[in-house]
Design a protein around this motif. Sequence first.
Motif, PDB file in Angstrom:
ATOM      1  N   SER A 186       0.835  -1.204   0.000  1.00 25.68           N
ATOM      2  CA  SER A 186       0.000   0.000   0.000  1.00 25.68           C
ATOM      3  C   SER A 186       0.869   1.254   0.000  1.00 25.68           C
ATOM      4  CB  SER A 186      -0.929  -0.007   1.215  1.00 25.68           C
ATOM      5  OG  SER A 186      -1.685   1.180   1.275  1.00 25.68           O
ATOM      6  N   ALA A 193       1.701   4.200  -3.382  1.00 22.98           N
ATOM      7  CA  ALA A 193       1.444   5.647  -3.308  1.00 22.98           C
ATOM      8  C   ALA A 193       2.775   6.374  -3.159  1.00 22.98           C
ATOM      9  CB  ALA A 193       0.520   5.964  -2.129  1.00 22.98           C
ATOM     10  N   PRO A 225       1.882  12.732   0.702  1.00 18.40           N
ATOM     11  CA  PRO A 225       1.362  11.975  -0.437  1.00 18.40           C
ATOM     12  C   PRO A 225       0.974  12.909  -1.540  1.00 18.40           C
ATOM     13  CG  PRO A 225      -0.257  12.068   1.314  1.00 18.40           C
ATOM     14  CD  PRO A 225       0.977  12.686   1.873  1.00 18.40           C
ATOM     15  N   LYS A 276      -0.797  14.110  -5.001  1.00 17.52           N
ATOM     16  CA  LYS A 276      -2.118  13.956  -5.588  1.00 17.52           C
ATOM     17  C   LYS A 276      -1.973  13.147  -6.863  1.00 17.52           C
ATOM     18  CE  LYS A 276      -3.918  18.260  -3.710  1.00 17.52           C
ATOM     19  NZ  LYS A 276      -4.523  19.577  -4.029  1.00 17.52           N
ATOM     20  N   SER A 302      -3.009   9.769  -9.596  1.00 14.19           N
ATOM     21  CA  SER A 302      -4.132   9.470 -10.473  1.00 14.19           C
ATOM     22  C   SER A 302      -5.180   8.625  -9.734  1.00 14.19           C
ATOM     23  CB  SER A 302      -3.643   8.728 -11.711  1.00 14.19           C
ATOM     24  OG  SER A 302      -3.089   7.487 -11.327  1.00 14.19           O
ATOM     25  N   ALA A 303      -6.342   8.477 -10.345  1.00 14.23           N
ATOM     26  CA  ALA A 303      -7.436   7.660  -9.751  1.00 14.23           C
ATOM     27  C   ALA A 303      -7.035   6.204  -9.642  1.00 14.23           C
ATOM     28  CB  ALA A 303      -8.699   7.809 -10.600  1.00 14.23           C
ATOM     29  N   GLN A 304      -6.289   5.676 -10.607  1.00 13.80           N
ATOM     30  CA  GLN A 304      -5.851   4.279 -10.586  1.00 13.80           C
ATOM     31  C   GLN A 304      -4.956   4.025  -9.384  1.00 13.80           C
ATOM     32  OE1 GLN A 304      -6.890   1.924 -12.625  1.00 13.80           O
ATOM     33  NE2 GLN A 304      -5.690   0.369 -11.530  1.00 13.80           N
ATOM     34  N   GLU A 305      -4.085   4.955  -9.088  1.00 12.10           N
ATOM     35  CA  GLU A 305      -3.194   4.801  -7.944  1.00 12.10           C
ATOM     36  C   GLU A 305      -3.982   4.833  -6.642  1.00 12.10           C
ATOM     37  OE1 GLU A 305      -0.440   7.931  -8.486  1.00 12.10           O
ATOM     38  OE2 GLU A 305       0.863   6.789  -9.862  1.00 12.10           O
ATOM     39  N   GLN A 306      -5.026   5.669  -6.580  1.00 13.75           N
ATOM     40  CA  GLN A 306      -5.863   5.724  -5.385  1.00 13.75           C
ATOM     41  C   GLN A 306      -6.619   4.417  -5.159  1.00 13.75           C
ATOM     42  OE1 GLN A 306      -6.074   8.036  -3.033  1.00 13.75           O
ATOM     43  NE2 GLN A 306      -4.541   9.337  -4.046  1.00 13.75           N
ATOM     44  N   THR A 324      -4.187   1.764  -3.906  1.00 11.97           N
ATOM     45  CA  THR A 324      -3.851   1.991  -2.496  1.00 11.97           C
ATOM     46  C   THR A 324      -4.987   1.549  -1.573  1.00 11.97           C
ATOM     47  OG1 THR A 324      -2.470   3.886  -3.129  1.00 11.97           O
ATOM     48  CG2 THR A 324      -3.152   3.734  -0.821  1.00 11.97           C
ATOM     49  N   ASN A 325      -6.213   1.886  -1.933  1.00  6.71           N
ATOM     50  CA  ASN A 325      -7.375   1.464  -1.127  1.00  6.71           C
ATOM     51  C   ASN A 325      -7.544  -0.056  -1.107  1.00  6.71           C
ATOM     52  OD1 ASN A 325      -7.948   4.142  -0.572  1.00  6.71           O
ATOM     53  ND2 ASN A 325      -9.356   4.354  -2.332  1.00  6.71           N
TER      54      ASN A 325
END
Length: 385
Positions: A39, A43, A62, A64, A66-70, A73-74
């Motif tokens: 995780s 990030a 951290p 900001k 991309s959405a894919q990285e978020q 990570t989640n």
Amino acid sequence: MERITHMHLKKALFTIAFINLSLALVLSAAAFLLCGRLSISAAPQESITIQGPSAEITTNTPPKGSAQEQITTNLFSTLQFLLPVLIFTAALLATASFFYRLKLQKPLTTLMQGAEHIIKNNLDFTVQSETADEFGQLCTAFETMRQSLLKNNRELWKQAEERKRLNAAFSHELRNPLTVLKGSVKMARQCAGKQNTQTATLFEHLNRMETYVSRIERYVETMSSVQRLEQIQIKKKTLRYDTLAEELKQALHFIEKDCSRQLTFSCMEPVTETPAKTILLDTQLLFQIAENLVSNALRFAQKTVSVHLSCSGGLLLLEVTDDGSGFPEKLLKNGIQPFGKCCEDTEHFGMGLYICSLLCQKHGGHLRIQNVPGGASACAVFCVS
């Protein structure tokens, strides 16, 4: 696994659960740490330098991304807590599965198969126990129950066979006395129909009828009080040899009446140490054997049957010889057995020779059968000393 197989159920369950939960704990810790690192690595961090009057401070924040990285990570953050739960759940399921396969499956299958055999009245099987745990003890108890049922069934079968033998012997032994009674009744009627009938002759027939009625009565009482033929008790009494020979001759004479064969009776003078020439004998038993042997001989003889009575050395010998076809080779080879017939005759049970042999043994003797030139011979030996 072999060691766990021989453990008791409680100890085996604890051991399997401890091993699986220990592995689950190790795997959960490894998964938690691995997901945490993944995780963090998913990030990327960027550095920010803050200048102060005396020093510079650098911090990681951290970015900001991309959405894919978020999402990645989640996902790792979720797996960091979800994987330990799944691992412990799998450990519990594996514990139940291993415990059933190692400790329950085989003995349960064995017991179910044994129960199916018993339901089908089949006791010819064995319940084997390979362990010493509770199920092994249950299998041992089941095998003990099976053996007990098999023993009880065999005892019941033996009792049924003994009852069958008793019934056959009872029917067989009543034939000859009834034959004598019918002959005596016929002779008494003939005497009563004649005008110059002698009273002594009529009373002789009536006395014979009374004797045989009493004999049938005693025999019925004896057969009603015993459960097996071997339980029949002999009752010896002292009597004169010549009196016995005369009574036996008259009894056999009435059996011959309803038969087309000729019966000859001979008697040898006894060789005894007592001047009165007395013997110790159960007369009822002797008459049963003599009538059985003579009746069989008359059935298979062509023309003649000879009966010879002798006494010597404390033994009484009754030999019956006929001019028939002789005893079957199978009977001579296998010996005298119950329900062993010399021919296929539905009116006879094949118990005559067996009863004679058994009664001779009860009287301390034996029955000897053999084929002789021109026929067959049966010799009953009694101990009369």
